[in-house]
Design an enzyme around this catalytic site. Structure first.
Site, mmCIF file in Angstrom:
data_model
loop_
_atom_site.group_PDB
_atom_site.id
_atom_site.type_symbol
_atom_site.label_atom_id
_atom_site.label_comp_id
_atom_site.label_asym_id
_atom_site.label_seq_id
_atom_site.Cartn_x
_atom_site.Cartn_y
_atom_site.Cartn_z
ATOM 1 N N ASP A 152 155.452 -7.044 -26.997
ATOM 2 C CA ASP A 152 156.845 -6.773 -26.631
ATOM 3 C C ASP A 152 157.550 -5.761 -27.545
ATOM 4 O O ASP A 152 158.682 -5.389 -27.281
ATOM 5 C CB ASP A 152 157.649 -8.070 -26.599
ATOM 6 C CG ASP A 152 157.732 -8.735 -27.970
ATOM 7 O OD1 ASP A 152 157.257 -8.155 -28.965
ATOM 8 O OD2 ASP A 152 158.286 -9.848 -28.038
ATOM 9 N N TYR B 280 156.273 -1.263 -36.770
ATOM 10 C CA TYR B 280 155.261 -1.958 -37.580
ATOM 11 C C TYR B 280 154.549 -1.033 -38.558
ATOM 12 O O TYR B 280 153.897 -1.509 -39.497
ATOM 13 C CB TYR B 280 154.240 -2.667 -36.676
ATOM 14 C CG TYR B 280 154.701 -4.058 -36.301
ATOM 15 C CD1 TYR B 280 154.431 -5.144 -37.126
ATOM 16 C CD2 TYR B 280 155.433 -4.286 -35.146
ATOM 17 C CE1 TYR B 280 154.864 -6.407 -36.812
ATOM 18 C CE2 TYR B 280 155.878 -5.554 -34.817
ATOM 19 C CZ TYR B 280 155.587 -6.609 -35.660
ATOM 20 O OH TYR B 280 156.032 -7.875 -35.348
HETATM 21 P P1 NAD Z 1 154.713 -21.800 -32.020
HETATM 22 O O1 NAD Z 1 153.949 -22.240 -33.214
HETATM 23 O O2 NAD Z 1 156.102 -22.232 -31.839
HETATM 24 O O3 NAD Z 1 153.900 -22.251 -30.723
HETATM 25 C C1 NAD Z 1 152.554 -22.087 -30.552
HETATM 26 C C2 NAD Z 1 151.962 -23.313 -29.848
HETATM 27 O O4 NAD Z 1 150.574 -23.071 -29.685
HETATM 28 C C3 NAD Z 1 152.101 -24.619 -30.636
HETATM 29 O O5 NAD Z 1 152.730 -25.595 -29.869
HETATM 30 C C4 NAD Z 1 150.659 -24.996 -30.942
HETATM 31 O O6 NAD Z 1 150.427 -26.378 -30.954
HETATM 32 C C5 NAD Z 1 149.918 -24.304 -29.819
HETATM 33 N N1 NAD Z 1 148.500 -24.104 -30.097
HETATM 34 C C6 NAD Z 1 147.924 -23.704 -31.250
HETATM 35 N N2 NAD Z 1 146.596 -23.618 -31.098
HETATM 36 C C7 NAD Z 1 146.323 -23.966 -29.813
HETATM 37 C C8 NAD Z 1 145.126 -24.078 -29.052
HETATM 38 N N3 NAD Z 1 143.942 -23.780 -29.597
HETATM 39 N N4 NAD Z 1 145.221 -24.473 -27.778
HETATM 40 C C9 NAD Z 1 146.414 -24.759 -27.232
HETATM 41 N N5 NAD Z 1 147.577 -24.674 -27.894
HETATM 42 C C10 NAD Z 1 147.535 -24.278 -29.170
HETATM 43 O O7 NAD Z 1 154.595 -20.214 -32.012
HETATM 44 P P2 NAD Z 1 155.602 -19.102 -31.460
HETATM 45 O O8 NAD Z 1 156.328 -18.506 -32.588
HETATM 46 O O9 NAD Z 1 156.371 -19.602 -30.341
HETATM 47 O O10 NAD Z 1 154.584 -17.973 -31.012
HETATM 48 C C11 NAD Z 1 153.582 -18.169 -30.064
HETATM 49 C C12 NAD Z 1 152.660 -16.967 -30.025
HETATM 50 O O11 NAD Z 1 153.272 -15.859 -29.394
HETATM 51 C C13 NAD Z 1 152.240 -16.451 -31.403
HETATM 52 O O12 NAD Z 1 150.891 -16.049 -31.353
HETATM 53 C C14 NAD Z 1 153.123 -15.265 -31.606
HETATM 54 O O13 NAD Z 1 152.591 -14.384 -32.561
HETATM 55 C C15 NAD Z 1 153.117 -14.713 -30.215
HETATM 56 N N6 NAD Z 1 154.131 -13.715 -29.887
HETATM 57 C C16 NAD Z 1 153.671 -12.520 -29.447
HETATM 58 C C17 NAD Z 1 154.523 -11.531 -29.075
HETATM 59 C C18 NAD Z 1 153.956 -10.191 -28.658
HETATM 60 O O14 NAD Z 1 154.613 -9.211 -28.643
HETATM 61 N N7 NAD Z 1 152.662 -10.092 -28.376
HETATM 62 C C19 NAD Z 1 155.910 -11.759 -29.130
HETATM 63 C C20 NAD Z 1 156.372 -12.998 -29.564
HETATM 64 C C21 NAD Z 1 155.460 -13.973 -29.937
HETATM 65 C C1 G6P Z 2 157.634 -8.668 -32.364
HETATM 66 C C2 G6P Z 2 156.181 -8.464 -32.156
HETATM 67 C C3 G6P Z 2 155.493 -9.781 -31.913
HETATM 68 C C4 G6P Z 2 155.788 -10.747 -33.037
HETATM 69 C C5 G6P Z 2 157.271 -10.885 -33.233
HETATM 70 C C6 G6P Z 2 157.549 -11.673 -34.502
HETATM 71 O O1 G6P Z 2 158.242 -9.102 -31.203
HETATM 72 O O2 G6P Z 2 155.891 -7.615 -31.084
HETATM 73 O O3 G6P Z 2 154.122 -9.554 -31.781
HETATM 74 O O4 G6P Z 2 155.248 -12.015 -32.728
HETATM 75 O O5 G6P Z 2 157.864 -9.633 -33.389
HETATM 76 O O6 G6P Z 2 158.857 -12.089 -34.481
HETATM 77 P P1 G6P Z 2 159.377 -13.279 -35.393
HETATM 78 O O7 G6P Z 2 160.758 -13.455 -34.938
HETATM 79 O O8 G6P Z 2 158.482 -14.463 -35.080
HETATM 80 O O9 G6P Z 2 159.225 -12.810 -36.788
HETATM 81 MN MN MN Z 3 153.662 -7.729 -30.732
#
Ligand code: NAD
Ligand code: G6P
Ligand code: MN
Length: 443
Positions: free
Chosen positions: A171, A266
């Site tokens: 994102d 980043y």
């Molecule tokens: P969070 O810790 O609140 O939630 C993650 C959930 O995943 C937890 O409930 C945990 O129990 C579960 N989990 C962990 N291992 C698991 C498995 N093997 N099988 C099933 N469930 C499992 O985390 P969050 O801050 O809400 O973030 C979630 C993910 O989204 C992270 O990887 C974060 O980096 C990612 N994220 C990515 C983007 C992007 O741009 N790509 C943006 C925002 C968040």
């Molecule tokens: C951006 C990135 C994500 C990352 C997030 C972290 O949105 O694209 O990949 O997970 O920042 O944000 P946070 O609020 O968890 O530091």
């Molecule tokens: Mn990202």
């Protein structure tokens, strides 16, 4: 009758789940849903989120079937899309990823440098497991993955599951494009056409035009040279805390290094690591901020909704920033051929770069997946940086697959954030100790 879709959110206990769930309801006119399921491997964490969402759904969309489970067969049977956002090791491990490198004055970050490498070593197994459940119980489904570190996860799925229906997306470019649209007075990034190349959390825009083909780069460059992304608004409530505001301002210095392109924020971790270390409190990192704010707020809201038995005035809001996930699902479901940045095997799209690298580039997305849009040749500066970073990512995946200490030491040493092989080894040994429960054993 119009087809309605069944969606499972993997990582049902994520802080992003309520926002995404509500967002899906907001977009039912273009992406109709018959069933939403949550899946997680942490029953209690998921239950709090799920019970609150269940109340919200009953009050606002009773026609949508809802279930939550930790049983893979129940979760992944009869689904069209898996939206995957897991965090293996939870915030407790993110905190260690950020704090361990800082002991050695090295950048401590969720997805960049040694912290990102450690997180990658945890995520690969979790994401592959979910992909396998999907293929076993719903072989025609698509997985939309935004679990981090997306670059390493994408390389691992390319190597280990090359034929799987998984699309990796981030994102950050979306938010930055919204900011650039705002700089030039457009209502939405969707009114721009962009050229972009890089790796995930490691890329550059080289072309930005409006719908009529007018070049928007000169105007955007003026803003970048003056204030980075700091004087633009993005319109969503994501990335609004002080630490993010500083990141948007710091983009001015990244831009200064190559005024021909617009950088992803980043890159600050790789190009200004000394600045990042100086501006990080080693005892209170971003993980602490998120635990104290987003995680606490989301779980408090859920508990209040459950206690009151109603979600009316419960503070739940659709996560507008995540609209790109609906766009991606729609592109596949409805063959919209929307242009989106995805993390895909290069295969020549960046002409003078490793064909097997997972690169972030614009693609056209439809029912049969994506088609790459060629970005031509890239300049020496970006090519040099990307070759180093993609090698880090590939070595991490090598280390995970073969259980090699040596490869992981090489990966950490090669990261531009790490000053020497000696420091790399010290960090690696600490990370191994901290990640015993999650990493394959290294020999
Ligand atoms: P969070 O810790 O609140 O939630 C993650 C959930 O995943 C937890 O409930 C945990 O129990 C579960 N989990 C962990 N291992 C698991 C498995 N093997 N099988 C099933 N469930 C499992 O985390 P969050 O801050 O809400 O973030 C979630 C993910 O989204 C992270 O990887 C974060 O980096 C990612 N994220 C990515 C983007 C992007 O741009 N790509 C943006 C925002 C968040
Ligand atoms: C951006 C990135 C994500 C990352 C997030 C972290 O949105 O694209 O990949 O997970 O920042 O944000 P946070 O609020 O968890 O530091
Ligand atoms: Mn990202």
């Amino acid at each position: 009758m119009e087809k309605k879709y069944s969606v499972v959110i993997a990582g049902g206990g994520s802080t992003f789940t309520p926002g995404i769930c509500l967002l899906l309801l907001d977009h039912m006119d273009r992406f109709p849903i018959r069933k939403i399921k949550f899946y997680d491997n942490f029953a209690e964490r998921q239950e709090t989120i799920a019970k609150a969402c269940e109340i919200y759904l009953k009050e606002n969309a009773p026609e949508v079937e809802f279930a939550y489970t930790t049983n893979p067969e129940e979760a992944f049977t009869d689904v069209d899309f898996v939206m995957c956002h897991i965090r293996v090791g939870l915030y407790a491990m993110r905190e260690k990823d950020e704090k361990i490198p800082m002991k050695y004055n090295v950048v401590g970050q969720e997805t960049c440098g040694p912290g990102g490498i450690a997180y990658g070593m945890r995520s690969i197994g979790g994401v592959i497991e979910i992909l396998d459940y999907m293929e076993k119980y719903s072989p025609n489904a698509w997985m939309l993955n935004y679990s981090n570190p997306a670059a390493i996860v994408a390389e691992a799925t390319r190597r280990l599951r090359p034929n799987s229906k998984i699309l990796n997306i981030c994102d950050m470019p979306i938010d930055l494009e919204e900011k650039m649209a705002n700089m030039v007075g457009l209502k939405s990034r969707k009114e721009m056409s962009v050229g972009y190349y890089g790796l995930n959390h490691f890329g550059w825009w080289h072309k930005i035009e409006d719908k009529d083909g007018n070049d928007l780069m000169p105007e955007i460059k003026k803003h970048m040279a003056a204030n980075g992304f700091a004087d633009a608004l993005s319109g969503t409530n994501q990335h609004v805390e002080q630490s993010w505001i500083e990141t948007f301002a710091k983009a001015k210095d990244i831009y200064a290094l190559d005024p021909e392109t617009i950088p992803n924020t980043y890159l600050k971790y790789y190009l200004y690591p000394d600045y990042v270390v100086e501006h990080t409190d080693p005892n209170h990192t971003r993980a602490n901020e998120v635990m104290e704010h987003r995680e606490k707020n989301v779980f408090t809201a859920c508990r209040n909704i459950i206690e009151k038995g109603t979600a009316v005035d419960g503070g739940f809001e659709p996560d507008a920033h995540a609209e790109y996930i609906v766009d991606l699902a729609c592109a596949i479901a409805k063959n919209t051929k929307e242009k989106m940045l995805l993390i895909v095997p290069n295969e020549g799209a960046i002409e003078n770069f490793d064909r097997s690298a997972m690169v972030e580039i614009p693609c056209i997305v439809g029912s049969n997946g994506y088609e790459r849009i060629c970005q031509g040749s890239i300049p020496q500066f970006q090519k040099g940086l990307m070759e180093q970073q993609v090698s880090v990512e590939k070595l991490v995946v090598d280390a995970w697959i073969t259980g090699s200490y040596q490869k992981l030491w090489q990966a950490i040493t090669l990261s531009k954030t790490v000053p020497s092989a000696r420091i790399a080894k010290l960090i690696l040994d600490d990370l191994i100790e901290a990640n015993k429960e999650f990493w394959p054993e290294l020999k």
